[in-house]
Design a protein around this motif. Structure first.
Motif, PDB file in Angstrom:
ATOM      1  N   ALA A 168       0.550  -1.271   0.164  1.00  0.00           N
ATOM      2  CA  ALA A 168       0.473   0.337  -0.005  1.00  0.00           C
ATOM      3  C   ALA A 168       0.543   1.168   0.458  1.00  0.00           C
ATOM      4  CB  ALA A 168      -1.350  -0.136   1.121  1.00  0.00           C
ATOM      5  N   ASP A 169       1.914   0.876   1.185  1.00  0.00           N
ATOM      6  CA  ASP A 169       2.987   2.297   0.653  1.00  0.00           C
ATOM      7  C   ASP A 169       3.240   3.185  -0.379  1.00  0.00           C
ATOM      8  OD1 ASP A 169       2.525   2.629   3.584  1.00  0.00           O
ATOM      9  OD2 ASP A 169       3.994   1.759   4.103  1.00  0.00           O
ATOM     10  N   ALA A 170       3.807   1.582  -1.324  1.00  0.00           N
ATOM     11  CA  ALA A 170       4.057   1.845  -2.450  1.00  0.00           C
ATOM     12  C   ALA A 170       2.778   1.887  -3.838  1.00  0.00           C
ATOM     13  CB  ALA A 170       5.081   0.542  -2.722  1.00  0.00           C
ATOM     14  N   GLY A 171       1.675   1.960  -3.633  1.00  0.00           N
ATOM     15  CA  GLY A 171       1.254   2.165  -4.489  1.00  0.00           C
ATOM     16  C   GLY A 171       0.806   1.240  -5.039  1.00  0.00           C
ATOM     17  N   ILE A 172       1.167  -0.066  -4.989  1.00  0.00           N
ATOM     18  CA  ILE A 172       0.673  -1.676  -5.741  1.00  0.00           C
ATOM     19  C   ILE A 172      -0.309  -1.952  -4.943  1.00  0.00           C
ATOM     20  CG2 ILE A 172       1.675  -3.718  -6.224  1.00  0.00           C
ATOM     21  CD1 ILE A 172       4.940  -2.167  -5.243  1.00  0.00           C
ATOM     22  N   LYS A 173      -1.517  -2.830  -6.110  1.00  0.00           N
ATOM     23  CA  LYS A 173      -2.511  -2.483  -5.633  1.00  0.00           C
ATOM     24  C   LYS A 173      -2.485  -4.475  -5.450  1.00  0.00           C
ATOM     25  CE  LYS A 173      -4.875   1.620  -6.934  1.00  0.00           C
ATOM     26  NZ  LYS A 173      -4.529   1.675  -6.279  1.00  0.00           N
ATOM     27  N   GLN A 174      -2.096  -5.434  -6.540  1.00  0.00           N
ATOM     28  CA  GLN A 174      -2.204  -6.590  -6.649  1.00  0.00           C
ATOM     29  C   GLN A 174      -0.520  -7.001  -6.670  1.00  0.00           C
ATOM     30  OE1 GLN A 174      -4.852  -6.881  -9.433  1.00  0.00           O
ATOM     31  NE2 GLN A 174      -3.282  -6.982 -11.172  1.00  0.00           N
ATOM     32  N   LYS A 191      13.624   0.208  -1.860  1.00  0.00           N
ATOM     33  CA  LYS A 191      14.040   1.669  -1.486  1.00  0.00           C
ATOM     34  C   LYS A 191      13.708   1.749   0.540  1.00  0.00           C
ATOM     35  CE  LYS A 191       9.938   3.090  -2.724  1.00  0.00           C
ATOM     36  NZ  LYS A 191       8.821   4.224  -3.391  1.00  0.00           N
ATOM     37  N   ASP A 192      14.888   2.960   0.160  1.00  0.00           N
ATOM     38  CA  ASP A 192      14.729   3.910   1.782  1.00  0.00           C
ATOM     39  C   ASP A 192      15.099   2.562   2.391  1.00  0.00           C
ATOM     40  OD1 ASP A 192      14.345   5.998   0.354  1.00  0.00           O
ATOM     41  OD2 ASP A 192      11.708   5.390   1.186  1.00  0.00           O
ATOM     42  N   GLY A 193      16.771   1.328   2.719  1.00  0.00           N
ATOM     43  CA  GLY A 193      16.412   0.829   3.397  1.00  0.00           C
ATOM     44  C   GLY A 193      15.660  -0.511   3.147  1.00  0.00           C
ATOM     45  N   LYS A 194      14.787  -0.623   2.039  1.00  0.00           N
ATOM     46  CA  LYS A 194      13.792  -2.154   2.539  1.00  0.00           C
ATOM     47  C   LYS A 194      14.406  -2.695   1.146  1.00  0.00           C
ATOM     48  CE  LYS A 194      10.207  -0.171   6.196  1.00  0.00           C
ATOM     49  NZ  LYS A 194       8.912   0.390   5.663  1.00  0.00           N
ATOM     50  N   TRP A 195      13.814  -3.732   1.267  1.00  0.00           N
ATOM     51  CA  TRP A 195      13.668  -4.618  -0.044  1.00  0.00           C
ATOM     52  C   TRP A 195      12.680  -5.293  -0.312  1.00  0.00           C
ATOM     53  CZ3 TRP A 195      18.781  -4.150  -2.613  1.00  0.00           C
ATOM     54  CH2 TRP A 195      19.534  -3.598  -1.877  1.00  0.00           C
ATOM     55  N   THR A 274      10.994  -6.967   4.198  1.00  0.00           N
ATOM     56  CA  THR A 274      10.699  -7.216   3.144  1.00  0.00           C
ATOM     57  C   THR A 274       9.348  -6.915   2.973  1.00  0.00           C
ATOM     58  OG1 THR A 274      12.285  -8.110   3.953  1.00  0.00           O
ATOM     59  CG2 THR A 274      11.168  -9.155   1.497  1.00  0.00           C
ATOM     60  N   ALA A 275       9.042  -7.226   1.826  1.00  0.00           N
ATOM     61  CA  ALA A 275       7.517  -6.466   1.135  1.00  0.00           C
ATOM     62  C   ALA A 275       7.220  -8.359   0.573  1.00  0.00           C
ATOM     63  CB  ALA A 275       7.365  -6.086   0.175  1.00  0.00           C
TER      64      ALA A 275
END
Length: 438
Positions: A168-174, A191-195, A274-275
């Motif tokens: 959601a923070d990256a604007g990704i819906k699915q 980005k920003d230290g996250k992967w 990590t996402a």
């Protein structure tokens, strides 16, 4: 998860101990006697959060079995780090349990030792029939064309887990459905230290699971039809390179993941570092790490194009735990009764619910408990798009040498060294040279 660590621990030992048996073949006698009809010893694998959790799950069921049959089952829950070496010692010494759990990827290698009871038609009939079990689970019970060396107990499959907040923070819906989409999505997340994606680059069996699936998607099997290693085919090389390139070229896996081997990628996921992660039945682990079910989603693991299915649409290996009987048991009738009990519809529902896995028994799998959002994609994968790892006696050596090659390539990527088609092929050539000669 513990099931992933299982096959990695002790595979070198397994390679050394079983090479001779694999070349010469093991016995397949009926085995067993009934000298001690009132007792059984059972080595259970550690499926829960701890050994104590497993004992709390299993002991009431063993008491139930004793009440029904008069047979007392002496339980030992064996940590995954010890299980394979304990089995190997029992295989060579003859001093082992009557019944035991094994990782399903070990089935063919342990079968070649001749130490396990073959599940012929008569033995399957004693536990209610072979047709009670899901075909995909039966595909990981031993060498094709031979009588199975074990019976499926718990089934698992891979899926793509994704962190809803990070999406959601990256604007990704699915979640992504293909590898191209995963890379595209991953670059928005890294980005920003996250992967974007977690990996266990030093976990040999996890490496094998991932590149095996990618190999199927590239039309490669890593073994020829007659069971010979085929690690350097165009498809196998492409599969390994694609996986390592997620770190080396696409840069959506953190370089530090090259050293992960103890489920650190799941911890990163739970901590919003990590996402995404490709994993088997991860719900219980996320819960233990403090994540609520509302915080994560699950989707089918990616394919190259189209939808998951068979052949190039395979998106998971068939993961799971099998139940085996030692050939030299002194209570063969009791051992079969115990396997029948543990694989009964009622026990399959109860045990797989407790462990967050999926019953390999058809009737039990229909229970609504296995139709949740967390398990439905895994169940679908097992039914339609999962494939068994190569059921050859040398499977354990394959995990060791190719898993190590992938580990070394991840180390190269983490250090900034180039990962090229030529370097991947060189690693796989070296791995193939390490395989036993028949």
């Amino acid at each position: 998860m513990r099931r992933i660590r299982a096959a990695a621990v002790g595979t070198v030992t397994l390679s050394l101990v079983l090479t001779a048996a694999a070349c010469g073949g093991g016995s397949s006698g009926a085995g067993g006697s009934n000298e001690q009809p009132k007792t059984l010893t059972y080595w259970a694998s550690n499926q829960g959060a701890s050994l104590e959790v497993d004992k709390k799950v299993l002991q009431p069921e063993l008491d139930k079995f004793e009440k029904e049959t008069g047979i007392k089952v002496k339980l030992e829950v064996v940590p995954w780090g010890d299980l394979l070496n304990r089995i190997l010692t029992a295989t060579t010494s003859g001093q082992g349990p009557d019944v035991l759990n094994i990782g399903n990827t070990w089935s063919a290698s342990l079968q070649s030792s001749g130490a396990l009871l073959p599940w012929n038609a008569e033995n399957f009939e004693a536990i209610g029939g072979k047709d009670r079990f899901v075909d995909s689970a039966l595909g990981s019970t031993g060498v094709e064309g031979e009588e199975p060396a074990a019976v499926p107990l718990y089934s698992m499959a891979y899926a793509l887990y994704y962190n809803k907040k990070m999406f959601a923070d990256a604007g990704i819906k699915q979640p992504p459905a293909t590898w191209d989409e995963l890379v595209e999505t991953g670059k928005k997340l890294s980005k920003d230290g996250k992967w974007a994606l977690g990996a266990e680059g030093s976990n040999l069996s996890n490496n094998i699971h991932q590149v095996f699936v990618l190999g199927k998607q590239h039309g490669a099997d890593f073994f020829t039809a007659d069971g010979k290693p085929d690690f350097t085919s165009e498809g196998a090389v492409a599969a390994v390179k694609q996986y390592v390139d997620l770190m080396a070229k696409d840069k959506i896996i953190a370089p530090g993941n090259a050293e992960y081997a103890q489920n650190q990628s799941l911890s990163d996921f739970a901590k919003n570092k990590t996402a995404m992660v490709l994993w088997q039945t991860a719900a219980a682990t996320f819960k233990s790490q403090g994540m609520d079910e509302s915080e994560w989603g699950v989707a089918p693991a990616p394919v190259r194009s189209g939808k998951p299915g068979q052949d190039t649409g395979v998106n998971s290996m068939v993961a799971g735990i099998n139940m085996a009987v030692f050939n030299n048991t002194k209570n063969i009738d009791g051992a079969k009764k115990f396997v029948k009990f543990m694989t009964s519809d009622e026990e399959q529902v109860l045990l797989n619910k407790a462990y967050g896995s999926i019953p390999p028994v058809k009737a039990a799998q229909e229970d609504e408990a296995f139709s949740t959002f967390a398990l439905s994609p895994l169940r679908e994968a097992l039914a339609t798009s999962a494939a068994a790892l190569p059921q050859v006696p040398e499977e354990s050596q394959f995990e060791t040498v190719v898993g190590t090659a992938v580990k070394e390539l991840f180390a190269d990527a983490a250090a900034g060294r180039p990962v090229t088609t030529e370097s991947v092929k060189a690693k796989l050539e070296k791995a193939q040279q390490q395989m036993p000669k028949k």
